[in-house]
Design a protein around this motif. Structure first.
Motif, short mmCIF file in Angstrom:
data_model
loop_
_atom_site.label_atom_id
_atom_site.label_comp_id
_atom_site.label_asym_id
_atom_site.label_seq_id
_atom_site.Cartn_x
_atom_site.Cartn_y
_atom_site.Cartn_z
N VAL A 418 0.57 3.07 0.23
CA VAL A 418 -0.69 3.83 0.31
C VAL A 418 -0.39 5.31 0.48
O VAL A 418 -0.99 6.18 -0.17
N LYS A 419 0.54 5.61 1.34
CA LYS A 419 0.93 7.00 1.59
C LYS A 419 1.46 7.66 0.31
O LYS A 419 1.19 8.83 0.03
N GLY A 420 2.23 6.89 -0.48
CA GLY A 420 2.76 7.42 -1.73
C GLY A 420 1.67 7.85 -2.69
O GLY A 420 1.80 8.85 -3.40
N VAL A 421 0.57 7.11 -2.70
CA VAL A 421 -0.55 7.45 -3.57
C VAL A 421 -1.37 8.59 -2.97
O VAL A 421 -1.65 9.60 -3.63
N ARG A 422 -1.76 8.44 -1.71
CA ARG A 422 -2.68 9.39 -1.08
C ARG A 422 -2.04 10.75 -0.84
O ARG A 422 -2.72 11.79 -0.95
N GLU A 423 -0.74 10.78 -0.51
CA GLU A 423 -0.11 12.04 -0.16
C GLU A 423 0.78 12.61 -1.25
O GLU A 423 0.96 13.83 -1.32
N ALA A 424 1.37 11.75 -2.09
CA ALA A 424 2.29 12.24 -3.11
C ALA A 424 1.71 12.14 -4.52
O ALA A 424 2.35 12.57 -5.48
N GLY A 425 0.52 11.55 -4.65
CA GLY A 425 -0.13 11.47 -5.95
C GLY A 425 0.49 10.50 -6.92
O GLY A 425 0.31 10.62 -8.14
N LEU A 426 1.22 9.51 -6.40
CA LEU A 426 1.84 8.52 -7.27
C LEU A 426 0.82 7.46 -7.69
O LEU A 426 -0.16 7.23 -6.99
N PRO A 427 1.05 6.80 -8.83
CA PRO A 427 0.04 5.85 -9.34
C PRO A 427 0.12 4.50 -8.65
O PRO A 427 1.20 4.01 -8.32
N GLY A 428 -1.03 3.87 -8.43
CA GLY A 428 -1.05 2.55 -7.84
C GLY A 428 -2.45 2.16 -7.40
O GLY A 428 -3.31 3.04 -7.17
N PRO A 429 -2.73 0.87 -7.25
CA PRO A 429 -4.06 0.38 -6.84
C PRO A 429 -4.28 0.59 -5.34
O PRO A 429 -4.24 -0.36 -4.55
N VAL A 430 -4.53 1.82 -4.96
CA VAL A 430 -4.51 2.18 -3.54
C VAL A 430 -5.60 1.47 -2.75
O VAL A 430 -5.39 1.08 -1.59
N GLU A 431 -6.80 1.29 -3.34
CA GLU A 431 -7.85 0.60 -2.59
C GLU A 431 -7.46 -0.84 -2.30
O GLU A 431 -7.70 -1.36 -1.20
N GLN A 432 -6.83 -1.48 -3.25
CA GLN A 432 -6.35 -2.86 -3.05
C GLN A 432 -5.32 -2.90 -1.92
O GLN A 432 -5.33 -3.79 -1.06
#
Length: 628
Positions: A418-432
């Motif tokens: 989650v941190k990778g998506v929210r803070e680093a902008g990496l792709p992934g199903p963050v809500e899931q």
């Protein structure tokens, strides 16, 4: 092989020398009782540590024998100086291994300081863990021993002779004398390697270690203790791959006379985040990057095949077997090589890997996140397996269960994605992932917390405690000052300690599949230091940390465990886990703050390395028990 009690040396009687490919243990009697060639996990050619001198050793000491008068590492190096003062005189033996080039060298130099001392050397080479006696011959160069794939050459100015399958050297040292011994290993199918000049090698090895120490950014009251631990950790690093072995030895017991004897000459993923955090905080970004690269190579492949440990080259198959011809350290049998725990299912390793890579992303300069595809594969597998029982962090050989630490580390794995998506902008199903993170958190709180006692427990449905619960605030599962964290700290202090030091768990109540007990696990006590600091109890944390420092031996080394009843070290040595935790606790105490595992330990200067004054040295003999 000798079936007597084996070596009479205590584990803390040993110091380590090494060449970044392998290591040797030197006792206070001047005997090298353990060494594997050509690498950490190769068969030992000196195995007296696990049996008797007949299993192989290299003694170099006064003829009168006995324990040395004093010893120390040369300032900011891994060069060991051992001294004896006898009625006849004063002599010093300098032991070291030059950083590896094509072949392995062990250099021992005898120096006369005062008077006249009769010396005796006994070289007992026994390949394949004491099992194979080599064929030995002499030529104009010195002594040459050969057996199977191994060839060893001894060059010295001292006289040598054969005696009962032993190369003996008897000579006299006067004040000012300088007698070198150089033992060189090479593959038996290759030509005799080049000869090493002992004096040049000593100068080069001194420069190597002091130059390495100059890169340290560590300051503060615990600088010397931290630097000695960092040197030890560097010496446990296999330079070609960057892998770091858990210890230099196998089968040193967790209980004298018991069966809890394991092979630690491999690389554990549980060390991943601690390794990075310690090296990065001290300014050793090259070592941190090399470890991170080893980690990525090791875990590449099907995420379902992720193991808890690998070889120094990243090999997966570590079959466990027993060496029945060795009686074991102080008759602690069996002696094992390989490690069957590599085949266990330990849920926490997914969290360890993803936590480590999250820390890399936030602090290792010059490294992007090209490993994101691997992380996506790992989290995809974890989503399907996080709710399964496992063997747990401590590799229990009893029944699988739902260990709280394992579930917390599953939460860590998802949180770092989650941190990778929210803070680093990496792709992934963050809500899931956020939903899964909350689900795991709720599951742990519902099943792993004993509200009546206000403490987390070892596993779902149980009442037992476990030192791994101290990691709950460290990984960010709950804040350090959360009442449930405070309650867990207090419960562990009250119910899971011996002489104030922290046990991993109580074997008699935890069904770990083995008989007997063990000592206190030193890393767990350092975790208590960190937890106390995070809870705002800095004075208590500092006092406890300095008490832990007193458990180091005279040259600053720690094994895996401590026996509070007999006041001696237990388990494999020197133990990387103990030294990483020492470094992290010391740095956090100096900064006055407990840091999360995915955050760099702040405050280390980034403008350049600190050059340590020439007057600063490691603790003098007999003072290793004092805070640096």
């Amino acid at each position: 092989m000798n079936t007597s009690a084996g070596t009479s040396q205590k584990i803390e009687d040993y110091a380590m020398i090494g060449d970044l490919h392998t290591a040797a243990l030197v006792s206070t009697t001047g005997s090298i009782d353990w060494m594997c060639l050509p690498r950490f996990d190769s068969p030992a050619c000196f195995a007296a540590l696990l049996d008797s001198p007949d299993a192989g050793r290299w003694l170099l000491a006064p003829e009168s024998g006995g324990t040395c008068t004093r010893r120390q590492y040369r300032d900011r190096t891994l060069i060991l100086e051992t001294e004896w003062e006898t009625d006849e005189g004063h002599v010093r033996v300098i032991d070291f291994m030059p950083p590896r080039d094509e072949v392995a060298d062990i250099v021992r130099v005898v120096e006369g300081i005062r008077g006249t001392v009769k010396m005796r050397g006994e070289l007992v080479l026994r390949f394949d863990y004491g099992h194979v006696v080599p064929w030995v011959r002499r030529d104009r160069h010195g002594v040459h021993a050969i057996a199977g794939p191994d060839s060893v050459y001894l060059k010295t100015t001292a006289p040598t002779k054969g005696e009962d399958f032993t190369t003996v050297s008897e000579f006299t040292v006067n004040a000012g004398d300088h007698v070198p011994f150089v033992l060189t290993w090479a593959p038996s199918h290759e030509r005799r390697p080049r000869s090493v000049d002992a004096d040049n090698a000593l100068e080069d090895t001194t420069s190597f270690w002091r130059d390495w120490c100059k890169r340290s950014t560590v300051r503060g009251p615990y600088r010397k203790a931290i630097q000695r631990s960092l040197i030890t950790l560097k010496a446990l690093t296999y330079a070609p791959t960057g892998g770091i072995v858990a210890a230099a030895t196998t089968s040193l017991p967790e209980q004298i006379g018991g069966p809890r004897n394991w092979d630690y000459r491999y690389c554990w993923l549980r060390d991943a985040t601690l390794t990075l955090q310690a090296f990065l905080a001290a300014g050793y970004t090259e070592e941190a990057a090399a470890w991170r690269d080893w980690l990525l190579r090791a875990v590449a492949g099907d995420p379902a095949d992720l193991q808890i440990m690998y070889s120094i080259h990243g090999e997966r198959r570590l079959p466990e077997s027993e060496l029945g011809w060795l009686s074991g350290y102080r008759s602690s049998s069996p002696v094992r090589i390989g490690n069957a725990a590599a085949e266990q299912f330990q849920l926490d390793v997914w969290g360890e890997v993803l936590d480590c890579l999250s820390l890399t992303r936030s602090s290792l300069l010059g490294h992007g996140d090209e490993a994101w595809d691997i992380q996506l594969a790992l989290i995809g597998h974890l989503e399907k397996t996080w709710d399964q029982p496992d063997n747990g962090l401590w590799e229990m050989r009893g029944p699988k269960r739902h260990f709280v630490h394992s579930k917390v580390m599953a939460w860590v794995a998802v949180d770092r994605m989650v941190k990778g998506v929210r803070e680093a902008g990496l792709p992934g199903p963050v809500e899931q992932w956020e939903k899964l993170r909350d689900k795991i958190h709720d599951d742990v709180m519902a099943n792993g917390f004993d509200a009546e006692r206000n403490t987390f427990v070892q596993s779902y449905g149980g009442k037992e405690l476990d030192a791994s619960l101290l990691m709950i605030p460290k990984v960010g599962f709950l804040p350090h000052d959360d009442p449930r964290v405070i309650g867990t700290i207090d419960a562990i202090q009250r119910e899971l300690t011996a002489d104030g030091f922290v046990l991993r768990y109580r074997p008699e109540a935890s069904d770990d599949g083995l008989p007997g007990n063990e000592g206190v696990f030193l890393a767990c006590s350092f975790w208590m230091v960190d937890a106390l600091l995070g809870a705002g109890r800095q004075e208590e944390a500092t006092e406890f940390f300095e008490r832990l420092l007193s458990l180091r031996n005279d040259v600053g080394l720690l094994s895996e465990e401590w026996d509070p009843r007999n006041s001696w070290q237990l388990g494999n040595t020197p133990q990387a886990f103990s030294h990483f935790c020492l470094v992290i606790s010391a740095l956090q105490l100096q900064h006055g703050k407990a840091h999360r595992s995915d955050a760099p330990i702040g405050g280390a200067p980034s403008s350049g390395p600190v050059t340590e004054p020439a007057s600063v040295s490691d603790p003098a003999p007999g003072t290793g028990a004092t805070p640096d």
